[in-house]
Design an enzyme around this catalytic site. Structure first.
Site, PDB file in Angstrom:
ATOM      1  N   CYS A   7       0.828  -1.215   0.000  1.00 42.98           N
ATOM      2  CA  CYS A   7       0.000   0.000   0.000  1.00 42.98           C
ATOM      3  C   CYS A   7       0.854   1.253   0.000  1.00 42.98           C
ATOM      4  O   CYS A   7       0.356   2.343  -0.264  1.00 42.98           O
ATOM      5  CB  CYS A   7      -0.937   0.006   1.198  1.00 42.98           C
ATOM      6  SG  CYS A   7      -0.077   0.021   2.778  1.00 42.98           S
ATOM      7  N   CYS A  43      -2.513  -2.876   8.628  1.00 41.23           N
ATOM      8  CA  CYS A  43      -2.207  -1.521   9.105  1.00 41.23           C
ATOM      9  C   CYS A  43      -1.765  -1.574  10.564  1.00 41.23           C
ATOM     10  O   CYS A  43      -0.864  -0.831  10.973  1.00 41.23           O
ATOM     11  CB  CYS A  43      -3.422  -0.616   8.963  1.00 41.23           C
ATOM     12  SG  CYS A  43      -4.303  -0.804   7.394  1.00 41.23           S
TER      13      CYS A  43
HETATM   14 FE1  FES Z   1      -1.654  -0.030   4.252  1.00 41.26          FE
HETATM   15 FE2  FES Z   1      -3.419   0.839   5.902  1.00 41.26          FE
HETATM   16  S1  FES Z   1      -3.739   0.393   3.823  1.00 41.26           S
HETATM   17  S2  FES Z   1      -1.312   0.638   6.248  1.00 41.26           S
END
Ligand code: FES
Length: 129
Positions: free
Chosen positions: A35, A104
């Site tokens: 991400c 996360c």
């Molecule tokens: Fe990667 Fe939240 S989407 S840390």
């Protein structure tokens, strides 16, 4: 249906311990390649107690809420206890995260561990785990 718990929304909207610490005892930065989110944790440690902790997170709302909650959980605690903080404990304290957002909270666990490792390195100690 609410995807996020009230606690997640609260810590996302009013994150605790945002910022940095000058001359920190330990700093840890981790990222998630998928991400692209980045989390940085600063620790101030005195007599093996975490007297202050701050974070900078460039990431999603769950990452911000996770860092905020994680800093609250380790503030005032001995280093050994902070080292044991799991992402699961962070998720529980937040009253849950959606499955695709659990990574996360892993960032928060990893960033704290990295900051403690940095502290150990700086002070010439070894993490005995
Ligand atoms: Fe990667 Fe939240 S989407 S840390």
């Amino acid at each position: 249906m609410a995807l996020y718990s009230e606690k997640v929304m609260d810590h996302f909207r009013n994150p605790r311990n945002v910022g940095s610490i000058e001359n920190a005892s330990g700093v840890g930065e981790v990222g998630n390649a998928k991400c692209g989110d980045i989390m940085k944790i600063y620790l101030k440690i005195e007599d093996d107690i975490i007297t202050d902790v701050k974070f900078e997170t460039f990431g999603c709302g769950s990452a911000i809420a996770s860092s905020s909650m994680a800093t609250e959980l380790i503030k005032g605690k001995p280093v050994s206890e902070a080292l044991e903080l799991s992402n699961k404990a962070v998720v529980e304290a937040l009253d849950g995260l959606p499955a695709h957002k659990v990574h996360c909270s892993v960032l928060a666990e990893e960033a704290i561990k990295a900051a403690i490792e940095d502290y150990y390195e700086k002070t010439g100690q070894t993490a005995n785990q």
